[in-house]
Structures are given as structure tokens and as C-alpha cells.
Scaffold this active site. Structure first.
Site, short mmCIF file in Angstrom:
data_model
loop_
_atom_site.label_atom_id
_atom_site.label_comp_id
_atom_site.label_asym_id
_atom_site.label_seq_id
_atom_site.Cartn_x
_atom_site.Cartn_y
_atom_site.Cartn_z
N GLU A 117 0.82 -1.20 0.19
CA GLU A 117 -0.06 0.13 -0.04
C GLU A 117 1.01 1.41 -0.08
OE1 GLU A 117 -3.22 2.59 0.23
OE2 GLU A 117 -3.09 0.70 -0.66
N HIS A 182 -13.37 4.75 -6.96
CA HIS A 182 -12.01 4.72 -7.41
C HIS A 182 -11.34 4.01 -8.44
CE1 HIS A 182 -7.82 5.46 -5.84
NE2 HIS A 182 -7.53 4.23 -5.34
#
Length: 185
Positions: A117, A182
């Protein structure tokens, strides 16, 4: 490939149809057929217009735009990696990675997911700088091509929108609607 057309030191490019992609300043001129009166008629018949968009694009500008394209592809790949590995909450807060730290810390419970991430977040900064460089190049290159300026500006706006939506997605705990938004931007 784009690199074959933007390779320095070649002067003229291999394919006549692609002569207007990019050039090394001072080495490319219009194709011979364009210098003859019948060449101009042939270009008009083929739908080509004479004017600023028919002029070659500088090789340095082509390289900046190519770097931006590669960075865009990279963020798509790392975003897919985040999704496929379930690392979306590897950094559970936003804009920080964990409470009190912008970077992953050793005591985080997320294991290796935090690095995936965080890597995606870091690539966002690389992409932002590449998009800014593309926009600057598009605005400074003469003749200015409106389409290149518009697409460069849209790329930068898209990165900003993705960053904001990514933050909302993390703060919403990967709610399906925010994840879908997203993906769509």
C-alpha cells in the site's frame, strides 16, 4: 514502439506517416513529398492539414510524455497489486500510513501489506511530478498543441482525483461504493 520513433540521432524517422511525432531539434525537416506542390495536394487529399499540428514534436517533449505514460501504467499495476493482495488497508489511515507516522512502522499489524500500500502511495507522488512535467512541457513547446495540453491537464486532474478518492476509500474502510468510484476515475 514510441521509443523507436523518438530515438535520438536518427534525424528523419522511418515511417513518413509518423514524421510529426517527435524530432531531435535541428535534424528533421518536412518529408520531401511535402516540399513539392503535388505533395501538399496529396496531404490535403489524405486529410492532413498544414499548420502547427503538422510540425514535428521535440524529442525531449516526447520523452517526458513517455515517462508519464509509463508512470500511469505503473500506478495501474500497483493499484491492481494492492487490490489483488488485499493490501488496501495496509496503511489504515490517510494521509498517514499509521497513526503518527507517514511511513510504515515495524510494529504495524498489517505485515507486508503495509509495504504494498505504501509503495502505491509513493508512486502517486512520482506520477504527480511526471504529470506536472508533462503539463509544463505541453505549455512550453512551440507550436503548442491544444490536445497535448488538454490531455496533460486531465492527467494531472485525474491523479488528484484518484488520490482524494483513495483517501476516502481508506477512511471508509474499503466500502464497495468508494472502491468502485476509485476504480472508475
Amino acid at each position: 514502439t514510441a521509443q523507436a520513433f523518438c530515438e535520438p540521432g536518427r534525424g528523419r524517422l522511418r515511417e513518413r506517416r509518423r514524421h510529426d511525432l517527435c524530432y531531435e531539434p535541428g535534424t528533421v525537416s518536412a518529408p520531401e513529398s511535402d516540399k513539392k506542390p503535388d505533395g501538399q495536394a496529396a496531404r490535403h487529399a489524405a486529410g492532413h492539414l498544414d499548420g502547427p499540428r503538422d510540425l514535428p514534436y521535440p524529442i525531449a517533449a516526447c520523452r517526458v510524455l513517455l515517462i508519464t505514460l509509463i508512470a500511469q501504467c505503473g500506478i495501474v499495476v500497483t493499484g491492481a497489486l494492492v487490490r489483488l493482495t488485499g493490501s488496501g488497508l495496509g496503511c489504515p489511515t490517510w494521509p498517514e500510513c499509521t497513526t503518527g507516522s507517514l511511513v510504515p512502522v515495524a510494529h504495524q499489524a498489517q505485515g507486508w501489506h503495509k509495504y504494498i500500500e505504501f509503495g502505491n502511495r509513493l508512486l502517486t507522488f512520482v506520477l504527480t511530478f511526471a504529470c506536472i512535467a508533462s503539463l509544463v512541457v505541453a505549455l512550453r513547446t512551440r507550436p503548442r498543441r491544444r490536445s497535448v495540453v488538454v490531455f496533460s491537464a486531465l492527467g494531472l486532474a485525474g491523479v488528484a482525483a484518484q488520490a482524494i478518492l483513495g483517501g476516502i476509500t481508506v477512511l471508509a474502510g474499503l466500502h464497495p461504493l468508494t472502491v468502485a468510484a476509485h476504480f472508475l476515475v
